[in-house]
Design an enzyme around this catalytic site. Structure first.
Site, PDB file in Angstrom:
ATOM      1  N   LYS A   1      -2.931   2.646  -2.346  1.00  0.00           N
ATOM      2  CA  LYS A   1      -3.470   3.367  -1.297  1.00  0.00           C
ATOM      3  C   LYS A   1      -4.044   3.534  -0.238  1.00  0.00           C
ATOM      4  O   LYS A   1      -5.033   3.662  -0.314  1.00  0.00           O
ATOM      5  CB  LYS A   1      -3.045   4.410  -1.602  1.00  0.00           C
ATOM      6  CG  LYS A   1      -2.422   5.877  -1.273  1.00  0.00           C
ATOM      7  CD  LYS A   1      -1.335   6.525  -0.410  1.00  0.00           C
ATOM      8  CE  LYS A   1      -1.225   7.340   0.531  1.00  0.00           C
ATOM      9  NZ  LYS A   1      -0.083   7.247   1.277  1.00  0.00           N
TER      10      LYS A   1
ATOM     11  N   SER B   1       0.221  -0.945   0.090  1.00  0.00           N
ATOM     12  CA  SER B   1       0.336  -0.282   0.029  1.00  0.00           C
ATOM     13  C   SER B   1       0.826   1.106  -0.122  1.00  0.00           C
ATOM     14  O   SER B   1       2.146   1.036   0.891  1.00  0.00           O
ATOM     15  CB  SER B   1      -0.691   0.074   1.121  1.00  0.00           C
ATOM     16  OG  SER B   1      -1.671   1.762   1.467  1.00  0.00           O
TER      17      SER B   1
ATOM     18  N   ILE C   1       4.091  11.033   4.093  1.00  0.00           N
ATOM     19  CA  ILE C   1       2.810  11.318   2.977  1.00  0.00           C
ATOM     20  C   ILE C   1       1.670  12.150   3.614  1.00  0.00           C
ATOM     21  O   ILE C   1       0.904  12.727   2.976  1.00  0.00           O
ATOM     22  CB  ILE C   1       2.538  10.137   2.307  1.00  0.00           C
ATOM     23  CG1 ILE C   1       3.548   9.506   1.391  1.00  0.00           C
ATOM     24  CG2 ILE C   1       1.309  10.506   0.935  1.00  0.00           C
ATOM     25  CD1 ILE C   1       4.334  10.401   0.418  1.00  0.00           C
TER      26      ILE C   1
ATOM     27  N   LYS D   1      -3.009  -4.293   9.404  1.00  0.00           N
ATOM     28  CA  LYS D   1      -2.005  -4.361   8.830  1.00  0.00           C
ATOM     29  C   LYS D   1      -0.943  -3.457  10.512  1.00  0.00           C
ATOM     30  O   LYS D   1      -1.873  -2.719  10.725  1.00  0.00           O
ATOM     31  CB  LYS D   1      -1.117  -3.589   8.114  1.00  0.00           C
ATOM     32  CG  LYS D   1      -0.440  -3.016   7.329  1.00  0.00           C
ATOM     33  CD  LYS D   1      -0.057  -2.459   6.387  1.00  0.00           C
ATOM     34  CE  LYS D   1       1.373  -2.352   5.710  1.00  0.00           C
ATOM     35  NZ  LYS D   1       1.405  -1.342   4.440  1.00  0.00           N
TER      36      LYS D   1
ATOM     37  N   ASN E   1      -5.516  -0.546   7.314  1.00  0.00           N
ATOM     38  CA  ASN E   1      -4.115  -0.115   8.868  1.00  0.00           C
ATOM     39  C   ASN E   1      -4.558   0.421   9.789  1.00  0.00           C
ATOM     40  O   ASN E   1      -4.348   1.450  10.235  1.00  0.00           O
ATOM     41  CB  ASN E   1      -3.845   1.325   7.821  1.00  0.00           C
ATOM     42  CG  ASN E   1      -2.296   2.119   7.570  1.00  0.00           C
ATOM     43  OD1 ASN E   1      -2.347   1.195   8.350  1.00  0.00           O
ATOM     44  ND2 ASN E   1      -1.767   2.951   6.930  1.00  0.00           N
TER      45      ASN E   1
ATOM     46  N   CYS F   1      -0.408   3.633  10.570  1.00  0.00           N
ATOM     47  CA  CYS F   1       0.229   4.558   9.761  1.00  0.00           C
ATOM     48  C   CYS F   1       0.587   5.519  10.623  1.00  0.00           C
ATOM     49  O   CYS F   1       0.336   6.576  11.653  1.00  0.00           O
ATOM     50  CB  CYS F   1      -0.726   5.579   8.744  1.00  0.00           C
ATOM     51  SG  CYS F   1       0.113   7.201   7.786  1.00  0.00           S
TER      52      CYS F   1
HETATM   53  C1  LIG Z   1       5.955   6.652   0.328  1.00  0.00           C
HETATM   54  C2  LIG Z   1       5.006   5.560   0.866  1.00  0.00           C
HETATM   55  C3  LIG Z   1       3.660   5.482   1.382  1.00  0.00           C
HETATM   56  C4  LIG Z   1       2.765   4.429   2.399  1.00  0.00           C
HETATM   57  N1  LIG Z   1       2.089   4.707   2.355  1.00  0.00           N
HETATM   58  C5  LIG Z   1       0.798   3.704   3.156  1.00  0.00           C
HETATM   59  C6  LIG Z   1      -0.622   3.707   3.235  1.00  0.00           C
HETATM   60  O1  LIG Z   1      -0.578   4.589   2.817  1.00  0.00           O
HETATM   61  N2  LIG Z   1      -0.730   3.029   3.657  1.00  0.00           N
HETATM   62  C7  LIG Z   1      -0.308   1.539   4.557  1.00  0.00           C
HETATM   63  O2  LIG Z   1      -0.668   0.763   4.890  1.00  0.00           O
HETATM   64  N3  LIG Z   1       1.371   1.704   4.070  1.00  0.00           N
HETATM   65  C8  LIG Z   1       2.020   2.817   3.586  1.00  0.00           C
HETATM   66  N4  LIG Z   1       3.371   2.582   3.548  1.00  0.00           N
HETATM   67  C9  LIG Z   1       3.335   1.554   4.449  1.00  0.00           C
HETATM   68  C10 LIG Z   1       4.146   0.251   3.072  1.00  0.00           C
HETATM   69  O3  LIG Z   1       3.349   0.015   2.214  1.00  0.00           O
HETATM   70  C11 LIG Z   1       5.317  -0.774   3.515  1.00  0.00           C
HETATM   71  O4  LIG Z   1       4.117  -1.048   4.753  1.00  0.00           O
HETATM   72  C12 LIG Z   1       6.268  -0.089   4.549  1.00  0.00           C
HETATM   73  O5  LIG Z   1       7.211   0.488   2.751  1.00  0.00           O
HETATM   74  C13 LIG Z   1       7.027  -1.279   4.127  1.00  0.00           C
HETATM   75  O6  LIG Z   1       7.501  -1.894   3.480  1.00  0.00           O
HETATM   76  P1  LIG Z   1       9.224  -1.774   2.222  1.00  0.00           P
HETATM   77  O7  LIG Z   1      10.030  -1.356   3.402  1.00  0.00           O
HETATM   78  O8  LIG Z   1       8.884  -2.444   1.192  1.00  0.00           O
HETATM   79  O9  LIG Z   1       8.681   0.004   1.521  1.00  0.00           O
HETATM   80  C14 LIG Z   1       3.598   3.428   1.952  1.00  0.00           C
HETATM   81  C15 LIG Z   1       5.139   3.402   2.776  1.00  0.00           C
HETATM   82  C16 LIG Z   1       6.115   4.190   1.732  1.00  0.00           C
HETATM   83  C17 LIG Z   1       7.450   3.984   1.633  1.00  0.00           C
END
Ligand SMILES: Cc1cc2nc3c(=O)[nH]c(=O)nc-3n(C[C@H](O)[C@H](O)[C@H](O)COP(=O)(O)O)c2cc1C
Ligand SMILES: Cc1cc2nc3c(=O)[nH]c(=O)nc-3n(C[C@H](O)[C@H](O)[C@H](O)COP(=O)(O)OP(=O)(O)OC[C@H]3O[C@@H](n4cnc5c(N)ncnc54)[C@H](O)[C@@H]3O)c2cc1C
Ligand SMILES: Cc1cc2nc3c(=O)[nH]c(=O)nc-3n(C[C@H](O)[C@H](O)[C@H](O)COP(=O)(O)OP(=O)(O)OC[C@H]3O[C@@H](n4cnc5c(N)ncnc54)[C@H](O)[C@@H]3O)c2cc1C
Ligand SMILES: Cc1cc2nc3c(=O)[nH]c(=O)nc-3n(C[C@H](O)[C@H](O)[C@H](O)COP(=O)(O)O)c2cc1C
Ligand code: FES
Ligand code: FES
Lengths: 305, 284, 305, 284
Positions: free
Chosen positions: C48, C24, C74, C166, C130, C133
């Site tokens: 998202k 996401s 964000i 999550k 979620n 956050c």
């Molecule tokens: C720019 C960005 C935006 C994110 N937005 C959300 C979101 O809206 N909702 C959510 O549950 N997780 C969000 N995440 C978290 C990711 O889904 C993920 O759980 C987290 O980044 C860890 O994984 P990664 O290390 O592979 O990025 C976001 C992560 C990033 C980097």
């Protein structure tokens, strides 16, 4: 200009030439690094955690490199408090820099016995209480505010030296633990210890550490550590020692702006044994360039509107 | 600790020999010691990489390495003139005795790396002593070779991975070769060569470096004939200087008491009979 | 040989071609990446986080790069659930891969309203809640087991679709939160969300993020995430989706050996939009090479004696 | 997305021009678009770096960049023949109108990067149209130049940082120079040149790239004379393709409603009058 900058730091009664310390477990007893660097240039040395009896530590492998990080599971391998007193502390009296002894025990009783064994020993500038080793059994005091407070109270009773409580980042709200330590009688808080973590060898399908899990340190965890230092330094009145991934003067200054009165260099010693020394110089240059006359002027001045 | 690279060449597939300008710290190096090299100025890879000293030629240190991961890959891309951050020499090397003969050197694969320096040193026995006294540094290499009975056994997968044969020969060592596929020398493992060799003539001292399984065999064979055997071991390192206690292996002392010893500082060379091989190998 | 390997994964009723999902917030609504990669090759897309009303998100700067990591704040900038239904979901029906909607609310009531708004909407394979956050106000459900359980119960009542909870890594014991979510009715657990963290500009003495703090993601946090997945998958009966720093097939396999039935790729999409696709291939090769016929055979088989 | 480097030269202190072999994706690029480059295969630095397309010469893309941190430092060390992982072209470029004259191009420092490509394109107005139809790719460069009134104003700290003057002149643009220290051209800021220029003759369209403070001035001056002005902006990027919402800046629409827009996808070129400059600049 550079000459006029005052780096001296009084950390809860520990008088240091500058605010840059060597973190526990990453600098041995100072002797190994003595041939590579000038230990006198460092603010203070925190020794490897010492326990009542000598400990063998965990089964190897004990280290794994991870992206921008180091995972370790040493398991408080140490010579024990009696050998420390007999073999190491006497030599350290001439180190020319304050020596802080870091203690660990499986339970309150063991901690108390270690602190008793250190009573009246010469050449100790302060005690760091390791509430947070991720690599050994026993209670993780740093994950329970009441247990942390109780431990500090008990150690405090036996200890006239400045007392630093070292915390784990693996908690829901680190400010609660920090406040509990403050209430228990800590003179300073140091954070963060390494972060519980693990890595797996996909070919053997086994953990890469003999101990299965370990503690993550190094630049990878720096942003987590900075945030915790910022929060804790607003929550408690006692000074905070910041650490976690400090590699450069700029990293150290981040921690100080966030509220750390002193900083400690851990993993970076392995990468570059001169790191702490270079950071001392870098902080001096930064202060001079930005018109500060004393390092205390940058502690906690982060503008976080 | 910044040292300039003089050359960095691929001498066999994936295997490089690098020579760096490094003398002040290195001139007192002993065979079996290693240097600790930072392969990148970024945080990934973060740690230094240990490489044995392969050659010590006045003013310079040579290393021999195989590209196995990101650290060595980065190293292999360095060019003449690039600068490397190197700490060392570190660790305790091979404990050679002047009078004992023959000396048998057993190299498996990359294990040859520290052993060439060992042979160089054996053939110039008092090289270091003299160096410290009178001889100017740049004439060290021209010291006369000793006549000693040094037998070098080299094993590798195939012919192309048999390294340094010529260098050992030039020093005056006898050299025997084994390859797994028989593409050069005897077919089979270098441990068979060793078995034959000590059967024919009991060795004075044995020095070995290579895969752990091979070292364990050499250790066992040496033990059976009561020959002193030193092995150079590997382990994942943090500090390289003895403070982190990350690189330990379990050993037993002469008194039978076992305990952890640091590969970086108590080793990397160990008396083979003190190593608890089962424990060491199972944990890798 | 490669052909005979079965990658299909049934995640709590979500039938996926393979276990590799897009995380996401890092894959938008799939459309932006459509020109760079073949979305059909990915196991599922998690959208998202969506909220009841459109949200503007946080003041920039919203991103900082850290060693092997990315710090983001964000602030759940999104178009709102109504626009999602009207503008995005219809187009996603032809995406050729399951679409999971990730929802967020400031309180239980808002979460419930979002889930109600999504009732009977076509083309949704599952819901990710979620709870974690790090970049917005409101209750952090993932830091309180009772709150987490209550939230899940309320959402569950309104939701017939597979429900994924999550979690945040910033807790003392993540297994307690995971179990609470299971008790509350979650069909799967996904972890980890990004780690609360911060970074400071030493020249301006201000935080590098407009929002002061943010969430750390990327390879830096992988060893932390692997350990949590390992612990949670042993603690709950429902499947776990592992994420946090996955950059390669080998990283993904680490999570699966630790117990994740599926994995999600986040930050790595930014570094290489083909990451998820490449991981799918890499897992296939690994299984074939190691003699497995189905991806389920490697889930949780870590040998951690 | 792997592209081969054809050249990478330092053309002014700390400033490099790099040309990569990249055509399939790039041939449809518009001036103002950027490429997103992975500077290292390690995890540190982790993210790609955005660089404007500086030149589009058949089969190749040129970028012009200043070394400011670790990403650009790594780039500067790449050599001819090395391979780079590049995504793009990305973003929305300058919206040029065929008939409006004069066109005024204002470049501050590195801001010249996207503007040379813009001038090339303005002088070959229908280049892209023709390319798509009939002309073989390798003859695009030889298309005849248009005669258009394109005025280029370049500002920099000192003479050595005045870039591309010759290239603009060759295209048939008029070029005026300002340096902060007066070491070349007029002493002072390029915004003064611009003020003079539009005072003498109202511009048809203005395109600017450079430091934010300069852009804000150009935007204000353009607004006062009701001249359409487009600026290319920078912001820290995550994905570069519009999914992460990390690169946003606050803008106001024609309807007065303000909202965040993505520099990577809605920009990097924005109508200067839609940018909320105070907010943009205070947050950097
Ligand atoms: C720019 C960005 C935006 C994110 N937005 C959300 C979101 O809206 N909702 C959510 O549950 N997780 C969000 N995440 C978290 C990711 O889904 C993920 O759980 C987290 O980044 C860890 O994984 P990664 O290390 O592979 O990025 C976001 C992560 C990033 C980097
Ligand atoms: C004392 C000593 C001397 C050595 N001498 C030589 C030599 O002369 N020539 C040579 O080719 N190799 C030698 N090695 C092994 C060499 O250090 C490793 O191959 C190298 O560190 C691998 O790094 P990498 O980044 O390429 O691999 P990666 O697989 O990416 O390394 C990942 C991690 O594992 C560690 N690691 C991986 N393999 C080993 C290993 N075998 N031993 C120790 N750590 C390892 C690395 O340090 C790193 O932390 C020696 C090892 C030791 C301990
Ligand atoms: C659309 C666009 C086009 C650009 N075109 C050019 C060009 O043609 N020539 C040129 O020299 N520069 C250009 N820049 C700026 C260039 O991207 C940065 O100088 C570069 O990313 C700095 O990376 P670094 O690792 O060297 O610096 P570091 O300071 O180490 O970077 C740290 C972090 O900040 C980000 N960052 C730092 N400065 C900037 C910046 N000004 N803009 C965006 N992100 C930044 C980096 O991406 C990275 O995440 C452009 C920026 C954008 C957004
Ligand atoms: C190899 C190693 C051993 C450590 N041993 C101890 C220890 O014995 N006691 C302790 O309190 N902390 C120990 N630590 C934690 C460090 O003191 C420090 O808190 C942590 O590593 C974070 O800082 P860094 O990222 O700069 O390394 C150890 C860390 C490492 C890497
Ligand atoms: S590597 Fe640190 S003690 Fe050996
Ligand atoms: S950089 Fe991700 S939306 Fe612009």
């Amino acid at each position: 200009m550079r000459e006029s900058v005052d780096l001296t730091t009084n950390l809860a009664g520990i008088r240091m030439r500058n605010p840059v310390m060597a973190a526990s477990g990453t600098f041995g007893y100072g002797e190994e690094y003595a041939s590579l660097i000038d230990v006198k240039k460092i603010g203070a040395i925190v020794l490897k955690s010492v326990t009542l009896k000598p400990r063998d530590g965990n089964v190897p492998p004990r280290l794994v490199e991870t992206p921008a990080g180091l995972l370790n599971a040493i398991g408080i391998h140490n010579i024990g408090v009696e050998a420390l007193k007999a073999e190491k502390l006497p030599g350290l009296r001439d180190a020319g820099t304050p020596v802080i002894v870091n203690i660990w025990g499986e339970n309150v009783n063991e901690f108390v016995k270690v602190i008793e064994a250190l009573e009246d020993v010469e050449g100790i500038a302060g005690i760091e209480v390791n509430l947070s080793c991720p690599n050994v059994g026993g209670t993780l005091f740093a994950q329970d505010a009441a247990a942390a407070e109780g431990l500090l109270e008990n150690v405090r009773k036996k200890c006239a030296l400045p007392l630093i409580a070292k915390l784990s980042p693996q908690v829901t709200d680190i400010t609660l633990i920090a406040k509990a330590c403050e209430d228990g009688g800590a003179d300073a808080i140091s954070l963060i210890n390494s972060f519980p973590a693990m890595a797996i060898d996909v070919e053997t399908k086994r953990p890469l550490l003999g101990n299965v899990t370990g503690g993550l340190s190094g630049p990878a965890i720096k942003p987590i550590a900075v945030k915790m230092v910022w929060e804790v330094s607003k929550a408690v009145k006692i000074p905070v020692v910041g650490m976690g991934g400090i590699m450069s003067a700029s990293d150290a200054i981040e921690f100080m702006l966030a509220g750390a009165k002193a900083v400690a260099v851990g993993t970076a010693n392995f990468v570059n044994p001169r790191t702490a020394e270079e950071i001392v110089n870098g902080i001096g240059n930064y202060l001079a360039k930005n018109g500060f006359s004393s390092v205390s002027q940058i502690v906690g001045v982060l503008d976080a509107r | 600790m910044k040292q300039k690279i003089l050359s960095n060449e691929e001498i066999a597939p994936g295997i490089f020999r690098m020579v760096v300008n490094m003398w002040k710290e290195a001139q007192k190096a002993c065979p079996g010691q290693f240097v600790h090299i930072r392969c990148s100025s970024s945080n990934d890879p973060l740690l230094r990489r240990p490489l044995s000293i392969h050659e010590l030629i006045p003013e310079t240190v040579g290393v021999l390495y195989r590209v196995v991961g990101k650290g060595t890959d980065l190293l292999s891309k360095k060019k003449r003139g690039d600068v490397l951050d190197i700490i060392g020499p570190l660790g305790c090397g091979f404990r050679t005795k002047p009078a004992v003969e023959p000396v048998v050197i057993v190299a498996g694969g990359m294990g040859v790396a520290p052993l060439l320096f060992l042979a160089q040193s054996l053939m110039n026995v008092d090289r270091h002593m003299r160096a410290k006294q009178a001889l100017p540094q740049n004439r060290l290499a021209s010291l006369p070779l000793q006549r000693r009975d040094v037998r070098v056994l080299i094993g590798a997968k195939t012919r192309e991975f048999i390294l340094c044969e010529e260098e050992f020969t030039k020093l005056g060592c006898s050299v025997d070769i084994a390859t797994d596929d028989g593409s050069y020398g005897q077919e089979g493992y270098v441990s068979s060569l060793f078995e034959e060799s000590i059967r024919k003539k009991k060795a004075g001292q044995v020095f070995a470096c290579g895969p752990n399984a091979m070292l364990r065999e050499i250790a066992a064979m040496s033990a059976r004939r009561a020959v002193e055997c030193h092995v150079s071991l590997e382990s994942r390192m943090g500090c390289g200087v003895g403070v982190c206690l990350g690189c330990v292996i379990k050993t037993k002392g002469k008194d039978g008491i076992s305990g952890y010893r640091r590969v970086c500082r108590d080793g990397p060379v160990f008396d083979a009979q003190t190593v608890l091989w089962d424990e060491f190998i199972s944990r890798l």
